[in-house]
Design an enzyme around this catalytic site. Structure first.
Site, PDB file in Angstrom:
ATOM      1  N   GLY A 259       0.702  -1.062  -0.090  1.00 24.81           N
ATOM      2  CA  GLY A 259       0.006  -0.029   0.015  1.00 24.81           C
ATOM      3  C   GLY A 259       0.822   1.240   0.073  1.00 24.81           C
ATOM      4  O   GLY A 259       1.957   1.347  -0.713  1.00 24.81           O
ATOM      5  N   SER A 260       0.542   2.285   0.748  1.00 22.91           N
ATOM      6  CA  SER A 260       0.793   3.607   0.612  1.00 22.91           C
ATOM      7  C   SER A 260       2.491   3.578   1.088  1.00 22.91           C
ATOM      8  O   SER A 260       3.147   4.692   1.070  1.00 22.91           O
ATOM      9  CB  SER A 260       0.162   4.704   1.417  1.00 22.91           C
ATOM     10  OG  SER A 260      -1.036   4.598   0.591  1.00 22.91           O
ATOM     11  N   THR A 261       2.845   2.478   1.965  1.00 24.64           N
ATOM     12  CA  THR A 261       4.280   2.695   2.380  1.00 24.64           C
ATOM     13  C   THR A 261       5.152   2.435   1.362  1.00 24.64           C
ATOM     14  O   THR A 261       6.464   2.849   1.360  1.00 24.64           O
ATOM     15  CB  THR A 261       4.324   1.473   3.358  1.00 24.64           C
ATOM     16  OG1 THR A 261       4.102   0.387   2.874  1.00 24.64           O
ATOM     17  CG2 THR A 261       3.610   1.540   4.669  1.00 24.64           C
TER      18      THR A 261
END
Length: 486
Positions: free
Chosen positions: A215-217
Site C-alpha cells: 500500500g502507501s508505505t
C-alpha cells in the site's frame, strides 16, 4: 608338520585381512548407504544422545534440552516458545527442523566440521561433538513490545538497526509453542495435526515468509525514485496532478482518501498520502527507473537469507503504464514482507544505504569461545544521500503533522509512513494496516531503529482501518523499547 602350521597361519592372516577389508568397506564405503536406510535408527539415536546447543537472546538461552532416558534421549525445550517461535522455529524428533533451528542445525547438533578439533579422527571413530550455541541479534525488550502490541491481532513486526542490518525484533501472530512438537510420541503427532489444521496458520512466519501489498508505505520507494531521477526537484513545487487521476490508457479513475491532493506538492502529497500524485509520479519516472530503485531497496531478490530464507518481495517488471501507476502506490502485483519494508525505512534512516539484515550475531563452541561471526554485510546504495535527507524530513512531517501522529515519541526524532493496502477479488478483503518508521534518540548521532508493522485484521469498521490508527502505536512501542536507556 611345520609346513602345515605355516599354511594355516597364512590362511588365518588372509582371513584377518579379508575381515578388515570387509569392515572397512562396511564402515567407510557403504556407510552413507546404511545411514540413509530407513531401518537404521543409529543416526537418530546418535543425533539425540547429546544435548542440543542453545539459541540465545540477550545473552540468555531461549531453548534447552530435556533428558527423557529413552533411545532418542534428549528432547528440545523452549522458554517463551510463542514469543520466539518465528525466530527459532522447531526442532522435532518426528518432523525435523525449521527456521533458525534448521539454518544453524550443524552448529546446534554438533555436526558442523568447525566444531571438530580432529575431523579425520571423528570420521574414523564416528564420534559426535557437543552442540555449539547461536547468539542472535534480537533485543528482548523490542521483541516483547512487538509481541504485546499484536496481542489478539493477526500480523507481523520487523525491526532493524539501520546502520548494521541487525534484526532487533521479528514477531508474527498468531504464534505457537514449539515444545509439543519436540518429541516423537502421539502428543507430538496430535500437536502437528492441530497446528496444520488451524486456519490462522500459527506456524507461518509472517514477518519474513509472507508477502503483502504494501500500500502507501511503498510511496517511500516511489518518492526516492522521483527525487533521484529529477522528476521532482522541489519538495514544495506543485506536481500538476489531477484529482481524480485517470490511469493511462484506461477509463479507471484513481481517487484519494484525503482532500487537498489536486496539484499537491510532494511534501503535501506525502503527508496526505495522495494516491493520485504518486501514481502519476511513478508513470513519469518510468518502468526502468522505478524497477531499478525497487531492486536497490531489495525487491525481486530471491537470495535473501537471515540465515533462513526470506520470501521474495516483488515489483512487477512487465507492466503497462496503468499497471505501473498502481504498482507505484503499492498495489497491483507489488508485494513485500514486513522485513523488506523495514529495510526501506532503514535505508532512509541510513543515508540511502541498505544493509542486508541478519539474525545471528555469532556462533560459539560449547566452551563459549567464538566460532564464527557474520562479518560485514552487503551494502547497496538505494538512493542518493541527499534524497535520503529529504525523505527523512518528509517522514518526520507524517509523524508530526500527518497520519502518523500516534508514533510520536517525546524527546526523539521519529519519521514514518502509513499505509492501508487493499487486497482480494475487487478489493473485497479487509484492508491491511501498515506503518513503517525509524527513530533517533535525543542523544543519538543517527537513527537507532527502523520498524515495519502490518496488521491483517484490524479491529475496526472497514472505513476506520488505517496504518496510523492500528499499526503506528505498535511501532511506537517497539521504538521506545529500543531507545529506552538500559
Amino acid at each position: 608338520m611345520t609346513r602345515h602350521i605355516r599354511h594355516a597361519g597364512l590362511f588365518c592372516a588372509l582371513l584377518l585381512v579379508a575381515l578388515l577389508l570387509n569392515a572397512a568397506r562396511v564402515q567407510v564405503v557403504q556407510a552413507p548407504e546404511y545411514d540413509r536406510n530407513p531401518a537404521n535408527r543409529r543416526p537418530d539415536i546418535a543425533r539425540y544422545e547429546e544435548p542440543r546447543g542453545d539459541i540465545l537472546v540477550g545473552g540468555r538461552p531461549v531453548t534447552g534440552s530435556k533428558d527423557t532416558r529413552e533411545h532418542l534421549r534428549y528432547e528440545r525445550t523452549y522458554r517463551d516458545g510463542p514469543l520466539y517461535a518465528p525466530v527459532t522455529g522447531f526442532a522435532s524428533q518426528l518432523y525435523g527442523t525449521t527456521l533458525l533451528e534448521k539454518a544453524e542445525d550443524g552448529i546446534l547438533s554438533g555436526t558442523d566440521p568447525m566444531l571438530a578439533p580432529f575431523p579425520l579422527w571423528n570420521d574414523f571413530t564416528r564420534a559426535r561433538n557437543s552442540g555449539g550455541d547461536v547468539v542472535t541479534t534480537l533485543d528482548p525488550a523490542a521483541q516483547r513490545a512487538a509481541y504485546k502490541g499484536l496481542a489478539g491481532l493477526k500480523g507481523a513486526v520487523a525491526a532493524l538497526e539501520p546502520s548494521t542490518g541487525r534484526i532487533l525484533a521479528l514477531v508474527s501472530r498468531p504464534s505457537y509453542d514449539p515444545q509439543p512438537l519436540s518429541g516423537n510420541g502421539s502428543a507430538a503427532a496430535e500437536a502437528w495435526q492441530r497446528l496444520n489444521a488451524d486456519r490462522d496458520r500459527p506456524m507461518l512466519n509472517r514477518a519474513a515468509r509472507q508477502t503483502y501489498p504494501p500500500g502507501s508505505t511503498f510511496k517511500v520507494v516511489t518518492a526516492a525514485a522521483a527525487l533521484d531521477a529529477g522528476v521532482v526537484r522541489d519538495l514544495d513545487a506543485p506536481t500538476d496532478s489531477p484529482d481524480p487521476y485517470t490511469l493511462p490508457g484506461t477509463r479507471t479513475r484513481l481517487t484519494n482518501a484525503s482532500r487537498g491532493c489536486r496539484d499537491a506538492s510532494l511534501r503535501e502529497a506525502f503527508t496526505l498520502s495522495c494516491n493520485t500524485v504518486f501514481a502519476k509520479l511513478g508513470v513519469e519516472v518510468g518502468g526502468t527507473d522505478m524497477t531499478a530503485t525497487a531492486h536497490a531497496f531489495g525487491f525481486n531478490n530471491p537470495a535473501l537469507r537471515i540465515p533462513f530464507p526470506v520470501a521474495r518481495s516483488t515489483f512487477d517488471t512487465s507492466v503497462d503504464q496503468a499497471q505501473l501507476g498502481l504498482s507505484s502506490i503499492g498495489q497491483y502485483n507489488t508485494r513485500a514482507t514486513p522485513l523488506q519494508m523495514a529495510m526501506v525505512a532503514a535505508a532512509v534512516a541510513n543515508g540511502g544505504q541498505v544493509r542486508e539484515p541478519y539474525l545471528v550475531e555469532r556462533t560459539t563452541r560449547p566452551s563459549g569461545s567464538t566460532l564464527a561471526t557474520p562479518g560485514s554485510r552487503a551494502v547497496r546504495q538505494a538512493m542518493y544521500p541527499s534524497t535520503a535527507v529529504r525523505l527523512r524530513a518528509l517522514m518526520r512531517e507524517v509523524v508530526e503533522n500527518g497520519t502518523g501522529r500516534r508514533a510520536a515519541i517525546r524527546g526523539a526524532k521519529v519519521g514514518g509512513k502509513t499505509g492501508t493496502a487493499q487486497h482480494g477479488l475487487a478489493n473485497s478483503g479487509m484492508p491491511y494496516a501498515w506503518f513503517i518508521s525509524w527513530a533517533q534518540g535525543d542523544r543519538d548521532l543517527a537513527p537507532r531503529v527502523a520498524v515495519a508493522v502490518v496488521v491483517e485484521d484490524a479491529e475496526a469498521e472497514r472505513r476506520d482501518i488505517s496504518g496510523g490508527g492500528d499499526a503506528a502505536p505498535i511501532a511506537r512501542a517497539v521504538m521506545e523499547a529500543v531507545l529506552k536507556p538500559r
